[in-house]
Design a protein around this motif. Structure first.
Motif, PDB file in Angstrom:
ATOM      1  N   TRP A 157       6.032   2.200  -7.067  1.00  0.00           N
ATOM      2  CA  TRP A 157       5.334   1.880  -6.448  1.00  0.00           C
ATOM      3  C   TRP A 157       4.946   2.608  -5.276  1.00  0.00           C
ATOM      4  O   TRP A 157       3.263   2.812  -5.137  1.00  0.00           O
ATOM      5  N   SER A 158       5.617   2.999  -4.361  1.00  0.00           N
ATOM      6  CA  SER A 158       5.557   3.853  -3.232  1.00  0.00           C
ATOM      7  C   SER A 158       4.270   5.167  -3.792  1.00  0.00           C
ATOM      8  O   SER A 158       3.707   5.828  -3.086  1.00  0.00           O
TER       9      SER A 158
ATOM     10  N   LEU B  85       3.124   5.959  -6.584  1.00  0.00           N
ATOM     11  CA  LEU B  85       2.057   5.630  -7.200  1.00  0.00           C
ATOM     12  C   LEU B  85       0.714   5.218  -5.612  1.00  0.00           C
ATOM     13  O   LEU B  85      -0.201   6.002  -6.510  1.00  0.00           O
ATOM     14  N   GLY B  86       1.695   4.401  -4.750  1.00  0.00           N
ATOM     15  CA  GLY B  86       0.797   3.898  -4.154  1.00  0.00           C
ATOM     16  C   GLY B  86      -0.074   5.650  -3.155  1.00  0.00           C
ATOM     17  O   GLY B  86      -1.184   6.248  -3.208  1.00  0.00           O
TER      18      GLY B  86
ATOM     19  N   VAL C  26       4.435  -1.906 -13.213  1.00  0.00           N
ATOM     20  CA  VAL C  26       2.856  -1.159 -11.877  1.00  0.00           C
ATOM     21  C   VAL C  26       1.835  -0.924 -12.334  1.00  0.00           C
ATOM     22  O   VAL C  26       0.824  -1.100 -10.771  1.00  0.00           O
TER      23      VAL C  26
ATOM     24  N   TYR D 170      -0.774  -3.684 -11.595  1.00  0.00           N
ATOM     25  CA  TYR D 170      -0.737  -4.179  -9.917  1.00  0.00           C
ATOM     26  C   TYR D 170      -1.251  -3.494  -8.903  1.00  0.00           C
ATOM     27  O   TYR D 170      -2.104  -3.554  -8.109  1.00  0.00           O
ATOM     28  N   ALA D 171      -0.819  -2.066  -9.230  1.00  0.00           N
ATOM     29  CA  ALA D 171      -1.431  -0.805  -8.358  1.00  0.00           C
ATOM     30  C   ALA D 171      -3.368  -0.406  -8.443  1.00  0.00           C
ATOM     31  O   ALA D 171      -3.692  -0.388  -7.818  1.00  0.00           O
TER      32      ALA D 171
ATOM     33  N   ARG E 169      -5.273  -3.525  -7.099  1.00  0.00           N
ATOM     34  CA  ARG E 169      -5.438  -3.205  -5.913  1.00  0.00           C
ATOM     35  C   ARG E 169      -6.009  -2.574  -5.383  1.00  0.00           C
ATOM     36  O   ARG E 169      -7.911  -2.884  -4.739  1.00  0.00           O
ATOM     37  N   PHE E 170      -6.242  -1.167  -5.883  1.00  0.00           N
ATOM     38  CA  PHE E 170      -7.343  -0.456  -6.148  1.00  0.00           C
ATOM     39  C   PHE E 170      -8.416  -0.613  -6.753  1.00  0.00           C
ATOM     40  O   PHE E 170      -9.312  -0.407  -5.459  1.00  0.00           O
TER      41      PHE E 170
END
Length: 332
Positions: free
Chosen positions: A78-79, A81-82, A102, A105-106, A109-110
């Motif tokens: 997650w981190s 990818l963010g 993941v 959701y990422a 969110r983006f």
């Protein structure tokens, strides 16, 4: 048009999702769309070649974590990818998510943060998969969990691409209300040409006239490959002896390999089954297809069944179940 595509799986991990992503990305590029693809780094994964050997400048590799029960796969961190998404210095018109982990959701969110539409492709019928990997949980509960999660994830999006009529019907039955355009993954006929079946037979000790059945795909429990082994018992018992001992070639890797090898020994057909692992898509895999007198397929959970199309494109007759996505491929 600029598209941001995010997936928890891609080459060099070989499966239908990787193939579909690659195919659509190439066709989108040919139509004038530029696709930035964010996918896992597979460095150090057993049985998987190093990441990035064939990547272009628009493929972003991100650190990923191990997946329980499946040593070949990885899931985006997650981190990491963010950070990778935050570092992208271009504007996009659309976010396209390819996996419901993941990446989903990422990506969502983006998209919401930047006011972009977000769509997904529904590649995998998880309702029929989860119980193989969570055997201690009753199958009814894993199916209910998969349906509930799929409904929530799909309805959070602006649309979901599905590869077959059956998959569209199944998601509507779940309660998915967003648009579900049916867009099957095609095959590149230019890449599916050639192949030397006699060469493959010689390499694996199969005589030119020896009856040979081929199955290509991920060697996983949900693929119903144990059915093919039971089928081979009947084939061995009924084919005339003068034709030579029939052979079933299983091409691919996955968590069910060892169990299937044990099953072949138990059924007394160990000498009639060849497990050949992964093969290069542009070389040895074509030889493998061409070596078959028939392509056989027993899965009851496919959202499409790309290997059926590949076999047909190479001129190898198909004998298969016609359940879920394979129905559309075999209808005619």
């Amino acid at each position: 048009m600029r598209i941001l595509m995010i997936s928890d799986v891609y080459f060099p991990r070989v499966n239908g999702v990787s193939t579909s992503i690659q195919t659509f990305r190439r066709e989108l590029a040919a139509s004038g769309c530029r696709v930035t693809l964010v996918v896992p780094d597979y460095a150090g994964v057993p049985g998987v070649t190093a990441s990035g050997e064939d990547d272009d400048d628009d493929v972003v590799r991100v650190a990923a974590s191990k997946v329980l029960f499946d040593p070949e796969d990885r899931m985006l961190r997650w981190s990491a990818l963010g950070n990778a998404l935050a570092a992208l210095e271009v504007s996009f018109d659309l976010v396209h998510v390819q996996t419901p982990f993941v990446a989903h959701y990422a990506g969502l969110r983006f998209a919401r943060r930047h006011g972009l539409p977000c769509v997904a492709t529904y590649h995998t019928l998880f309702e029929e998969y989860l119980h193989h990997y969570l055997p201690v949980v009753p199958r009814m509960l894993t199916a209910r969990l998969a349906r509930s999660l799929s409904r929530a994830q799909c309805n959070a999006l602006d649309g979901v691409v599905v590869p077959s009529t059956a998959m569209s019907e199944r998601l509507r039955a779940y309660g998915v209300e967003v648009p579900l355009p049916i867009l099957p993954t095609g095959v590149d006929l230019d890449r599916l040409s050639g192949g030397d079946g006699l060469r493959f037979r010689a390499q694996h000790g199969i005589a030119a006239g020896q009856p040979t059945l081929v199955c290509v795909g991920r060697v996983a429990f949900e693929k119903n490959l144990d059915f093919l082994l039971r089928m081979m018992v009947q084939v061995v018992a009924t084919l005339p002896a003068g034709l030579g001992a029939p052979v079933l070639v299983i091409c691919g890797e996955g968590p069910a390999v060892n169990a299937l090898k044990r099953a072949a020994r138990t059924l007394g057909i160990e000498r009639n089954v060849r497990f050949v692992g992964y093969l290069d898509r542009d070389g040895a895999l074509l030889d493998c297809y061409r070596a078959g007198d028939l392509f056989v397929f027993a899965s009851r959970t496919e959202t499409q069944g790309l290997v059926l199309l590949e076999s047909m494109a190479l001129g190898v007759p198909v004998v298969s179940t016609a359940v879920m996505g394979t129905r559309d491929v075999l209808r005619e």
